[in-house]
Design a protein around this motif. Sequence first.
Motif, PDB file in Angstrom:
ATOM      1  N   TYR A  25       0.803  -1.212   0.000  1.00 33.56           N
ATOM      2  CA  TYR A  25       0.000   0.000   0.000  1.00 33.56           C
ATOM      3  C   TYR A  25       0.842   1.272   0.000  1.00 33.56           C
ATOM      4  O   TYR A  25       0.323   2.358  -0.169  1.00 33.56           O
ATOM      5  CB  TYR A  25      -0.962   0.004   1.190  1.00 33.56           C
ATOM      6  N   TYR A  26       2.172   1.145   0.182  1.00 28.98           N
ATOM      7  CA  TYR A  26       3.057   2.299   0.061  1.00 28.98           C
ATOM      8  C   TYR A  26       3.351   2.559  -1.411  1.00 28.98           C
ATOM      9  O   TYR A  26       3.348   1.642  -2.220  1.00 28.98           O
ATOM     10  CB  TYR A  26       4.382   2.048   0.795  1.00 28.98           C
ATOM     11  N   PRO A  27       3.643   3.807  -1.775  1.00 27.66           N
ATOM     12  CA  PRO A  27       3.986   4.079  -3.173  1.00 27.66           C
ATOM     13  C   PRO A  27       5.296   3.405  -3.549  1.00 27.66           C
ATOM     14  O   PRO A  27       6.090   3.023  -2.682  1.00 27.66           O
ATOM     15  CB  PRO A  27       4.122   5.606  -3.218  1.00 27.66           C
ATOM     16  N   SER A  28       5.540   3.280  -4.837  1.00 31.69           N
ATOM     17  CA  SER A  28       6.769   2.621  -5.283  1.00 31.69           C
ATOM     18  C   SER A  28       7.983   3.463  -4.895  1.00 31.69           C
ATOM     19  O   SER A  28       7.904   4.689  -4.748  1.00 31.69           O
ATOM     20  CB  SER A  28       6.737   2.389  -6.789  1.00 31.69           C
ATOM     21  N   LEU A  29       9.107   2.785  -4.743  1.00 30.71           N
ATOM     22  CA  LEU A  29      10.370   3.437  -4.400  1.00 30.71           C
ATOM     23  C   LEU A  29      11.088   3.880  -5.670  1.00 30.71           C
ATOM     24  O   LEU A  29      10.933   3.254  -6.720  1.00 30.71           O
ATOM     25  CB  LEU A  29      11.274   2.462  -3.643  1.00 30.71           C
ATOM     26  N   PRO A  30      11.932   4.905  -5.580  1.00 31.35           N
ATOM     27  CA  PRO A  30      12.717   5.314  -6.744  1.00 31.35           C
ATOM     28  C   PRO A  30      13.913   4.396  -7.004  1.00 31.35           C
ATOM     29  O   PRO A  30      14.628   4.591  -7.984  1.00 31.35           O
ATOM     30  CB  PRO A  30      13.161   6.735  -6.398  1.00 31.35           C
ATOM     31  N   VAL A  31      14.153   3.424  -6.126  1.00 31.31           N
ATOM     32  CA  VAL A  31      15.244   2.453  -6.309  1.00 31.31           C
ATOM     33  C   VAL A  31      14.653   1.058  -6.439  1.00 31.31           C
ATOM     34  O   VAL A  31      13.606   0.762  -5.877  1.00 31.31           O
ATOM     35  CB  VAL A  31      16.248   2.495  -5.134  1.00 31.31           C
ATOM     36  N   ASN A  32      15.338   0.216  -7.193  1.00 27.27           N
ATOM     37  CA  ASN A  32      14.829  -1.132  -7.444  1.00 27.27           C
ATOM     38  C   ASN A  32      15.523  -2.212  -6.625  1.00 27.27           C
ATOM     39  O   ASN A  32      15.048  -3.337  -6.566  1.00 27.27           O
ATOM     40  CB  ASN A  32      14.967  -1.477  -8.928  1.00 27.27           C
ATOM     41  N   LYS A  36      10.180  -2.208  -0.215  1.00 27.98           N
ATOM     42  CA  LYS A  36       9.584  -1.236   0.710  1.00 27.98           C
ATOM     43  C   LYS A  36       9.740  -1.708   2.146  1.00 27.98           C
ATOM     44  O   LYS A  36      10.062  -0.924   3.036  1.00 27.98           O
ATOM     45  CB  LYS A  36       8.105  -1.040   0.384  1.00 27.98           C
ATOM     46  N   ARG A  37       9.526  -2.990   2.342  1.00 26.32           N
ATOM     47  CA  ARG A  37       9.636  -3.559   3.689  1.00 26.32           C
ATOM     48  C   ARG A  37      11.064  -3.437   4.221  1.00 26.32           C
ATOM     49  O   ARG A  37      11.274  -3.052   5.374  1.00 26.32           O
ATOM     50  CB  ARG A  37       9.193  -5.017   3.664  1.00 26.32           C
ATOM     51  N   GLU A  38      12.060  -3.733   3.383  1.00 32.31           N
ATOM     52  CA  GLU A  38      13.459  -3.627   3.806  1.00 32.31           C
ATOM     53  C   GLU A  38      13.825  -2.188   4.156  1.00 32.31           C
ATOM     54  O   GLU A  38      14.548  -1.942   5.130  1.00 32.31           O
ATOM     55  CB  GLU A  38      14.392  -4.125   2.695  1.00 32.31           C
ATOM     56  N   VAL A  39      13.328  -1.245   3.379  1.00 36.28           N
ATOM     57  CA  VAL A  39      13.613   0.166   3.629  1.00 36.28           C
ATOM     58  C   VAL A  39      13.050   0.588   4.979  1.00 36.28           C
ATOM     59  O   VAL A  39      13.743   1.203   5.798  1.00 36.28           O
ATOM     60  CB  VAL A  39      13.036   1.039   2.488  1.00 36.28           C
ATOM     61  N   MET A 109       9.408  13.354  -1.285  1.00 29.67           N
ATOM     62  CA  MET A 109       8.490  12.855  -0.259  1.00 29.67           C
ATOM     63  C   MET A 109       8.060  11.446  -0.640  1.00 29.67           C
ATOM     64  O   MET A 109       7.729  11.182  -1.792  1.00 29.67           O
ATOM     65  CB  MET A 109       7.248  13.737  -0.161  1.00 29.67           C
ATOM     66  N   TRP A 110       8.133  10.549   0.319  1.00 24.80           N
ATOM     67  CA  TRP A 110       7.655   9.174   0.116  1.00 24.80           C
ATOM     68  C   TRP A 110       6.639   8.908   1.201  1.00 24.80           C
ATOM     69  O   TRP A 110       6.998   8.623   2.331  1.00 24.80           O
ATOM     70  CB  TRP A 110       8.823   8.185   0.178  1.00 24.80           C
ATOM     71  N   THR A 111       5.412   9.057   0.905  1.00 22.75           N
ATOM     72  CA  THR A 111       4.288   9.122   1.828  1.00 22.75           C
ATOM     73  C   THR A 111       4.427  10.419   2.630  1.00 22.75           C
ATOM     74  O   THR A 111       5.390  11.162   2.460  1.00 22.75           O
ATOM     75  CB  THR A 111       4.179   7.906   2.779  1.00 22.75           C
ATOM     76  N   GLY A 112       3.516  10.684   3.489  1.00 18.06           N
ATOM     77  CA  GLY A 112       3.599  11.890   4.308  1.00 18.06           C
ATOM     78  C   GLY A 112       4.565  11.758   5.470  1.00 18.06           C
ATOM     79  O   GLY A 112       4.888  12.735   6.125  1.00 18.06           O
TER      80      GLY A 112
END
Length: 122
Positions: A25-32, A36-39, A109-112
């Motif tokens: 449910y989080y937006p995509s990351l700019p890195v591949n 998201k979970r690891e970040v 910004m990655w989510t608020g």
Amino acid sequence: MKKWLLLVGVVIIVISIVAFNSKFYYPSLPVNSVSKREVLESLNDSSKEIVKIAEENGYDWFITRNEQGKAYENLKRMVSEKGWQFKNQEGSGFFFEKDDKKLIATTEMWTGNYVIVQIRKN
């Protein structure tokens, strides 16, 4: 009929748990190179305010919390600790100088709740 409803209920619960753990449910990351979970785990498990999450395409990527606007102060502090002097901010770019060199840190910004920082590797 009750077995069928129980089976459907169990499947829905399992799918919900998997979906929640994957942070879909989080937006995509700019890195591949990281999930998201690891970040989020790297930031939650660290005592640091700003955490390096990846090295990709010639850039270092960091994440920090945006608690009461402290994300940008965390960025300035981290870069200043490496001898760079903050000069100014233009939009999402933060400009630093050291000797005759220039460094630009770009934020997103990655989510608020989180800010992603991109800095070219030197």
